[in-house]
Scaffold this motif. Structure first.
Motif, mmCIF file in Angstrom:
data_model
loop_
_atom_site.group_PDB
_atom_site.id
_atom_site.type_symbol
_atom_site.label_atom_id
_atom_site.label_comp_id
_atom_site.label_asym_id
_atom_site.label_seq_id
_atom_site.Cartn_x
_atom_site.Cartn_y
_atom_site.Cartn_z
ATOM 1 N N TYR A 161 1.028 -30.146 63.704
ATOM 2 C CA TYR A 161 2.222 -30.479 64.006
ATOM 3 C C TYR A 161 2.776 -29.860 65.228
ATOM 4 N N SER A 162 3.776 -30.537 65.921
ATOM 5 C CA SER A 162 4.381 -30.078 67.140
ATOM 6 C C SER A 162 5.584 -29.744 66.683
ATOM 7 N N ALA A 163 6.300 -28.819 67.598
ATOM 8 C CA ALA A 163 7.591 -28.324 67.439
ATOM 9 C C ALA A 163 8.250 -27.889 68.575
ATOM 10 N N GLU A 164 9.671 -28.159 68.544
ATOM 11 C CA GLU A 164 10.583 -27.845 69.674
ATOM 12 C C GLU A 164 11.800 -27.087 69.154
ATOM 13 N N LEU A 165 11.987 -25.949 69.921
ATOM 14 C CA LEU A 165 13.070 -25.024 69.431
ATOM 15 C C LEU A 165 14.417 -25.911 69.915
ATOM 16 N N LEU A 166 15.176 -25.772 68.817
ATOM 17 C CA LEU A 166 16.531 -26.372 68.989
ATOM 18 C C LEU A 166 17.680 -25.518 68.990
ATOM 19 N N PHE A 167 17.729 -24.505 68.423
ATOM 20 C CA PHE A 167 18.731 -23.325 68.616
ATOM 21 C C PHE A 167 18.307 -22.206 67.851
ATOM 22 N N LYS A 168 19.237 -21.028 67.938
ATOM 23 C CA LYS A 168 18.883 -19.790 67.348
ATOM 24 C C LYS A 168 20.344 -19.652 66.503
ATOM 25 N N SER A 169 20.277 -18.981 65.334
ATOM 26 C CA SER A 169 21.450 -18.859 64.384
ATOM 27 C C SER A 169 21.221 -17.551 63.945
ATOM 28 N N SER A 170 22.592 -16.824 63.762
ATOM 29 C CA SER A 170 22.669 -15.473 63.203
ATOM 30 C C SER A 170 22.758 -16.033 61.675
ATOM 31 N N PHE A 171 22.522 -14.905 60.674
ATOM 32 C CA PHE A 171 22.748 -14.723 59.449
ATOM 33 C C PHE A 171 23.709 -13.709 58.657
ATOM 34 N N SER A 172 24.138 -13.987 57.458
ATOM 35 C CA SER A 172 25.033 -13.197 57.145
ATOM 36 C C SER A 172 24.880 -13.199 55.396
ATOM 37 N N VAL A 173 25.379 -12.043 54.849
ATOM 38 C CA VAL A 173 25.190 -11.941 53.193
ATOM 39 C C VAL A 173 26.627 -12.341 52.885
ATOM 40 N N PHE A 174 26.742 -13.294 51.831
ATOM 41 C CA PHE A 174 27.933 -14.056 51.412
ATOM 42 C C PHE A 174 28.167 -13.742 49.883
ATOM 43 N N SER A 175 29.453 -13.652 49.752
ATOM 44 C CA SER A 175 29.891 -13.585 48.144
ATOM 45 C C SER A 175 31.108 -14.507 48.086
ATOM 46 N N SER A 176 31.936 -14.620 47.008
ATOM 47 C CA SER A 176 33.220 -15.127 46.848
ATOM 48 C C SER A 176 34.184 -14.023 47.154
ATOM 49 N N VAL A 177 35.224 -14.491 47.576
ATOM 50 C CA VAL A 177 36.312 -13.602 48.152
ATOM 51 C C VAL A 177 36.555 -12.580 47.037
ATOM 52 N N LEU A 178 36.741 -12.806 45.674
ATOM 53 C CA LEU A 178 36.963 -11.964 44.671
ATOM 54 C C LEU A 178 35.793 -11.222 44.151
ATOM 55 N N SER A 179 34.561 -11.387 44.551
ATOM 56 C CA SER A 179 33.415 -10.782 44.107
ATOM 57 C C SER A 179 33.590 -9.249 44.023
ATOM 58 N N PRO A 180 32.960 -8.461 43.138
ATOM 59 C CA PRO A 180 33.158 -7.085 43.408
ATOM 60 C C PRO A 180 32.277 -6.382 44.392
#
Length: 304
Positions: A161-180
């Protein structure tokens, strides 16, 4: 130059070698046993030597047959590949384009890219499939997809396979707003949380598992799924937490009800690559799609 054997004769030869018998080959090919026998004899006369050992239990390739088999198989596979590529680039298959992508791409750049691509190719049938890159690579290998976009460590990419970098992205931990857990300050406070994560055998989430374990979070019992809608529903309706690309909870995607948990640890970022198979000549449609998505990603805010 000598006249080459007919393609039908070569296919009969390959089937007899595969099935190990004239009768089995005739059933598979739906032709009579005498016809199969005649074709093999004509082929052996043409080559100038027997290609099979005849025994009471069947027929088997001899030394010459093994050499010939390898050459014929390479020839047939190469011819089939060439025909597929020509059809895709110049024939009726040139009116089809298929793309695989991970969830972040679908929620950010994909709508604009597809709209622009469609404007330039109104008569092209476009198919799109969501999934992790580890699941999409086999589809690239068979030609079912023209290209795929997802997270990847460059050293993980197989040679085919060949590949070309498109972009980088940061990541986060998510919950619902009402989650404990929505007010957690670090990963240790999420030790008892219920986790749901995308399933993959390599790429970002494979490495994330080790990162979370080093931080004291055990996700061995995490629910794994290839459905982003299932992840979002479990987070918003059943107090699960997850890790997704940060832009999934930003801007236009606020309607997804994802609440970023502001922990002190910084999660690893991910590289998103556009990948395609080296087995096939890149088509005009693929080249055009690559031009469009690279231009869009280079100016996007969410990809910074």
């Amino acid at each position: 130059m000598d006249k080459l054997p007919k393609s039908k004769s070569l296919m009969v030869f390959l089937e007899v070698a595969r099935s190990g018998g004239i009768m089995n080959a005739s059933k598979k090919l739906n032709i009579t046993q005498p016809t199969v026998t005649r074709i093999i004899r004509e082929l052996e006369n043409y080559v100038g030597t027997p290609l099979f050992e005849r025994t009471c239990s069947g027929v088997f390739l001899n030394q010459a047959g093994n050499v010939f088999h390898g050459r014929v198989l390479s020839y047939v596979n190469g011819l089939q590949k060439s025909i597929s590529e020509i059809r895709k680039e110049f024939g009726k298959d040139n009116k089809k384009f298929s793309l695989g992508y991970s969830s972040l791409v679908g929620y950010t750049v994909l709508p604009d890219v597809i709209n622009e691509f469609r404007e330039l190719n109104r008569d092209v049938s476009i198919s799109i499939y969501e999934g992790q890159l580890s699941d999409l690579l086999p589809l690239l290998n068979t030609g079912s997809l023209d290209c795929a976009i997802g997270t990847l460590l460059n050293e993980e990419l197989p040679y085919d396979y060949s590949a070309e970098l498109l972009f980088k992205s940061s990541f986060s931990v998510f919950s619902s707003v009402l989650s404990p857990y929505s007010r957690a300050r670090n990963l240790l406070e999420l030790q008892e949380a219920k986790w749901v994560l995308p399933v993959t055998c390599f790429g970002y989430y494979n490495n994330l598992t080790e990162f979370l374990r080093r931080a004291g979070v055990n996700i061995d019992n995490a629910i794994r799924t290839d459905s982003i809608s299932s992840i979002i529903n479990l987070v918003s309706c059943a107090d699960y937490v997850t890790v997704l690309a940060k832009p999934m909870g930003d801007g236009r995607n606020k309607k997804l009800s994802l609440w970023p948990i502001r922990i002190k640890e910084q999660l690893p970022s991910a590289d998103y690559y556009l990948t395609w198979s080296k087995k096939y000549i890149p088509s005009r449609l693929l080249s055009e799609f690559m031009r469009i998505i690279k231009a869009r990603c280079s100016v996007s805010v969410w990809g910074k």
